[in-house]
Design a protein around this motif. Sequence first.
Motif, PDB file in Angstrom:
ATOM      1  N   VAL A   1      41.750  37.245  57.430  1.00  0.00           N
ATOM      2  CA  VAL A   1      40.906  36.680  56.375  1.00  0.00           C
ATOM      3  C   VAL A   1      41.774  35.786  55.497  1.00  0.00           C
ATOM      4  O   VAL A   1      42.903  36.145  55.150  1.00  0.00           O
ATOM      5  N   VAL A   2      41.246  34.616  55.170  1.00  0.00           N
ATOM      6  CA  VAL A   2      41.911  33.729  54.214  1.00  0.00           C
ATOM      7  C   VAL A   2      40.988  33.601  53.007  1.00  0.00           C
ATOM      8  O   VAL A   2      39.771  33.469  53.170  1.00  0.00           O
ATOM      9  N   THR A   3      41.553  33.667  51.807  1.00  0.00           N
ATOM     10  CA  THR A   3      40.724  33.442  50.625  1.00  0.00           C
ATOM     11  C   THR A   3      41.294  32.278  49.820  1.00  0.00           C
ATOM     12  O   THR A   3      42.497  32.052  49.819  1.00  0.00           O
ATOM     13  N   VAL A   4      40.397  31.568  49.172  1.00  0.00           N
ATOM     14  CA  VAL A   4      40.801  30.486  48.270  1.00  0.00           C
ATOM     15  C   VAL A   4      40.046  30.666  46.963  1.00  0.00           C
ATOM     16  O   VAL A   4      38.837  30.912  46.967  1.00  0.00           O
ATOM     17  N   ARG A   5      40.774  30.556  45.862  1.00  0.00           N
ATOM     18  CA  ARG A   5      40.128  30.600  44.552  1.00  0.00           C
ATOM     19  C   ARG A   5      40.460  29.314  43.797  1.00  0.00           C
ATOM     20  O   ARG A   5      41.611  28.890  43.755  1.00  0.00           O
ATOM     21  N   LEU A   6      39.446  28.708  43.212  1.00  0.00           N
ATOM     22  CA  LEU A   6      39.648  27.557  42.329  1.00  0.00           C
ATOM     23  C   LEU A   6      38.899  27.837  41.033  1.00  0.00           C
ATOM     24  O   LEU A   6      37.725  28.178  41.055  1.00  0.00           O
ATOM     25  N   THR A   7      39.589  27.708  39.913  1.00  0.00           N
ATOM     26  CA  THR A   7      38.952  27.930  38.618  1.00  0.00           C
ATOM     27  C   THR A   7      39.260  26.754  37.702  1.00  0.00           C
ATOM     28  O   THR A   7      40.420  26.475  37.425  1.00  0.00           O
ATOM     29  N   GLN A   8      38.223  26.072  37.266  1.00  0.00           N
ATOM     30  CA  GLN A   8      38.383  24.924  36.368  1.00  0.00           C
ATOM     31  C   GLN A   8      37.801  25.293  35.007  1.00  0.00           C
ATOM     32  O   GLN A   8      36.651  25.713  34.912  1.00  0.00           O
ATOM     33  N   LEU A   9      38.600  25.101  33.964  1.00  0.00           N
ATOM     34  CA  LEU A   9      38.114  25.322  32.601  1.00  0.00           C
ATOM     35  C   LEU A   9      37.863  23.970  31.952  1.00  0.00           C
ATOM     36  O   LEU A   9      38.691  23.068  32.045  1.00  0.00           O
ATOM     37  N   LEU A  10      36.720  23.846  31.298  1.00  0.00           N
ATOM     38  CA  LEU A  10      36.327  22.589  30.664  1.00  0.00           C
ATOM     39  C   LEU A  10      35.788  22.875  29.267  1.00  0.00           C
ATOM     40  O   LEU A  10      35.476  24.015  28.933  1.00  0.00           O
ATOM     41  N   MET A  11      35.644  21.819  28.476  1.00  0.00           N
ATOM     42  CA  MET A  11      35.009  21.918  27.163  1.00  0.00           C
ATOM     43  C   MET A  11      35.626  23.040  26.326  1.00  0.00           C
ATOM     44  O   MET A  11      34.968  24.024  26.006  1.00  0.00           O
ATOM     45  N   HIS A  12      36.891  22.894  25.988  1.00  0.00           N
ATOM     46  CA  HIS A  12      37.612  23.893  25.195  1.00  0.00           C
ATOM     47  C   HIS A  12      37.565  25.270  25.851  1.00  0.00           C
ATOM     48  O   HIS A  12      37.480  26.282  25.171  1.00  0.00           O
TER      49      HIS A  12
ATOM     50  N   ARG B   1      35.881  60.388  32.918  1.00  0.00           N
ATOM     51  CA  ARG B   1      35.348  59.268  33.691  1.00  0.00           C
ATOM     52  C   ARG B   1      36.044  57.985  33.240  1.00  0.00           C
ATOM     53  O   ARG B   1      36.124  57.693  32.058  1.00  0.00           O
ATOM     54  N   GLN B   2      36.554  57.228  34.174  1.00  0.00           N
ATOM     55  CA  GLN B   2      37.350  56.055  33.832  1.00  0.00           C
ATOM     56  C   GLN B   2      37.363  55.055  34.983  1.00  0.00           C
ATOM     57  O   GLN B   2      37.092  55.397  36.130  1.00  0.00           O
ATOM     58  N   ILE B   3      37.682  53.812  34.633  1.00  0.00           N
ATOM     59  CA  ILE B   3      37.884  52.781  35.644  1.00  0.00           C
ATOM     60  C   ILE B   3      39.373  52.729  35.938  1.00  0.00           C
ATOM     61  O   ILE B   3      40.189  52.669  35.029  1.00  0.00           O
ATOM     62  N   LEU B   4      39.726  52.759  37.216  1.00  0.00           N
ATOM     63  CA  LEU B   4      41.136  52.747  37.599  1.00  0.00           C
ATOM     64  C   LEU B   4      41.401  51.573  38.548  1.00  0.00           C
ATOM     65  O   LEU B   4      40.604  51.312  39.452  1.00  0.00           O
ATOM     66  N   THR B   5      42.497  50.906  38.311  1.00  0.00           N
ATOM     67  CA  THR B   5      42.852  49.754  39.146  1.00  0.00           C
ATOM     68  C   THR B   5      44.359  49.648  39.263  1.00  0.00           C
ATOM     69  O   THR B   5      45.069  49.819  38.272  1.00  0.00           O
ATOM     70  N   TRP B   6      44.837  49.368  40.466  1.00  0.00           N
ATOM     71  CA  TRP B   6      46.209  48.896  40.628  1.00  0.00           C
ATOM     72  C   TRP B   6      46.312  48.105  41.906  1.00  0.00           C
ATOM     73  O   TRP B   6      45.336  47.990  42.656  1.00  0.00           O
ATOM     74  N   GLY B   7      47.457  47.535  42.168  1.00  0.00           N
ATOM     75  CA  GLY B   7      47.607  46.681  43.348  1.00  0.00           C
ATOM     76  C   GLY B   7      47.674  45.219  42.938  1.00  0.00           C
ATOM     77  O   GLY B   7      47.474  44.876  41.774  1.00  0.00           O
ATOM     78  N   THR B   8      47.942  44.346  43.908  1.00  0.00           N
ATOM     79  CA  THR B   8      48.236  42.945  43.578  1.00  0.00           C
ATOM     80  C   THR B   8      47.211  41.946  44.106  1.00  0.00           C
ATOM     81  O   THR B   8      47.298  40.767  43.805  1.00  0.00           O
ATOM     82  N   GLY B   9      46.248  42.372  44.895  1.00  0.00           N
ATOM     83  CA  GLY B   9      45.322  41.431  45.527  1.00  0.00           C
ATOM     84  C   GLY B   9      44.285  40.888  44.557  1.00  0.00           C
ATOM     85  O   GLY B   9      44.004  41.496  43.527  1.00  0.00           O
ATOM     86  N   ASP B  10      43.741  39.738  44.903  1.00  0.00           N
ATOM     87  CA  ASP B  10      42.655  39.147  44.131  1.00  0.00           C
ATOM     88  C   ASP B  10      41.375  39.363  44.938  1.00  0.00           C
ATOM     89  O   ASP B  10      41.130  38.679  45.938  1.00  0.00           O
ATOM     90  N   LEU B  11      40.586  40.327  44.532  1.00  0.00           N
ATOM     91  CA  LEU B  11      39.356  40.731  45.222  1.00  0.00           C
ATOM     92  C   LEU B  11      39.610  41.239  46.646  1.00  0.00           C
ATOM     93  O   LEU B  11      38.686  41.343  47.448  1.00  0.00           O
ATOM     94  N   ILE B  12      40.860  41.551  46.943  1.00  0.00           N
ATOM     95  CA  ILE B  12      41.191  42.243  48.191  1.00  0.00           C
ATOM     96  C   ILE B  12      42.043  43.439  47.792  1.00  0.00           C
ATOM     97  O   ILE B  12      42.987  43.299  47.018  1.00  0.00           O
TER      98      ILE B  12
END
Lengths: 273, 446
Positions: free
Chosen positions: B368-379, B138-149
């Motif tokens: 479908v169009v997707t947009v991701r924004l990730t802001q890191l703050l406080m170290h 039993r294992q988790i398998l992933t490949w491909g290039t999409g971000d949540l697609i």
Amino acid sequence: MKYSRISCSTVALIMTFVTAAVAADAQPESAAPSVEEIVNSSNCAAYYPGDSGRADVLIVIKDDKGGERMRQATMLRVDTDPDGCTTQKSYVYFHRPADLNKTAFLVWKNPDKVDDRWLYLPALDLVKRIADSDKRTSFVGSHYFYEDVTGRNINDDIHELVETTARHFVMKNTPKDPKSVEFTEYTVWIDRSNYIPMKVEYTDRSGAVYRVYEALTVETIQGHPTATRARISDSHIKGETTITFSNIRYDVELDEKVFAERYLRNPPRKYLQ
Amino acid sequence: MCTGGMKEGAACLVIACLAVPVQAAAGDVRPQPEPEVDWALQIEGAPLIMTGFVDVRGGVRTQNDPEEDTATLAETRVQLEFFRDLDDRAYKLVVDLLADPLQEQQQVNLERGKGVLDLREASYIATLSDSVDIKAGRQILTWGTGDLIFINDMFPKDWQSFFIGRDIEYLKAPSDALKLSFFSPLVNLDVAYTPRFDTDRFIDGDRISFFNQARGKRTGDSDVLKKTIPDDWLGDDEVAVRAYRLLGSYEVALYAYDGYWKSPAGFDPKAGDAIFPELTVFGASIRGNFAGGLGNLEIGDYRSRDNSDGKNPFIRNGEYRVLAGYEREVAHELTGGIQYYLEYMKDHDNYRDNLPPGVPEADEDRHVVTVRLTQLLMHQNLELSMFAFHSPSDNDGYLRPRARYKLDDSWLLEAGANVFYGDKDYTFFGQFEKNTNVYAAMRYGF
């Protein structure tokens, strides 16, 4: 057989190695080295000791309110330029904290073009490519920037020897593209005996020193002087980060193919222990 | 060691029993301050490392859904991971113990991840030779290039967990598979064989209401989708293959899959059951540094083998799928990503001509169009992120705002929302409109 996992992070890996190697190239006192020779030797000493290396890394991050965080990792490194101190591949395998456990980070350093970076997230079995963008971004939440870990490109600054003391070459470095960095200049104290950078002071636009790197402990490992403990403090972002390297080994006969997707998913265990 | 306000006594006990702290080897350069020791149990000289977390999570709908309860999440989860690491091989066991009063079925079902125990991983990993790795179990398998697609990643997803705000790791459901990896300078090859079809943990009305084609309306908890899942060992199997290499610094890959639609993609009118028709996929991808950031392109040819001419109204048509993405740092500690995704129905004319009266017609193209924004703050201890899906063709979408704060190296707080919107009841995101929810979580990692 005791088992230890003191390693920590990518940063450390590289810094460790950074410190080491130039002693062999040091010039006799009489023949004063040129600025270019000092810069090159220091770069090689700090980031390229031996042809390869491994180290356990402990990163301790302190904020100005007394909070403390730790990252532990093991770092592997191989130099891929047989003639100089340019291209390099490094691999960082995180042990701690829990949310970083088994996360792996791979960098192919290409001084002439953008670096290639990958991150492996074990819970998702995901190999994520990371954009090589701002090199002056915090490395794993520490006061070290990516650039501190992998080494700032020596061609990005104008170097000037401002003083030669009994122990140090004192170099002033001014960025060619001031907009790309948060400092106006930085001064490096390079140990004349082994070319290890012992101290770096960064100056901001007001002329104040706000960021200081210090090599706290330098040990000679397999003939390579190595900063095994170093600290960066930063009054702009407040707090400090200390990195300690242990179980350092150079020339570990690391196969270059370890630095690939295969070993992100299935770590090269014999080098990590 | 059960300090720090950790209240889960059971977890504590387990840790205390299993774990033996070990010391750093003599002769180490001892760092200051001393690092925490690992938990490890010595077995024949090899350590058994245990890590894990306790995760307490709750969520509610922000509007009334006549088909479902108000609560979407109310669970305490203890994940224990055991890892035994030897030079050329390793064993990994990841078990989730779950207290979830919202779960109607408390009986353990390892395939669907129901009940008090979810086995996430039980795998054996070995390097067989210089050029062959194996991972079995039993294992988790992933490949491909999409971000949540996902186009060529045909491994099971847990859409229910994704939509109610469990940690992102639960989007991937485990496979029971044998994965062989072959490496050579010319090309690397992964072959994942799943002897019995592993479906997605798909939306069937349990906890998340959806548009039920057979009923012609939204249904939920009281009318969970009936389904027939291909489940013969070896007979109903899946094979997924990836061939990949680097070209310069670009990663290129070719993919093939032979198996079944992973979520229901058809209807058996006699039995009244949702079905998983046969599916073959061929695809390709490329990813690398591009224009100061990172670009990726991925395509897939979905061949719906039980409906190869598109005339069967009860089985999903074949499709071409295309994804193009770009990601870069847009400001200090702010990363932005954008993706364009297309599903093109192969035989739309035949599909339309054979569509039973009253069944809503799907478009030939779904954009479908997707947009991701990730802001890191406080170290980097505070992460604010937004992931948005929007389909201009379906006029629907899905927003995933989230805030995560690391209190220290052990404690994490998280809050977020899953917001669905759409003009129509039957489009992909619009069908979930009544499931819009907010959630909060607290996690202790060890």
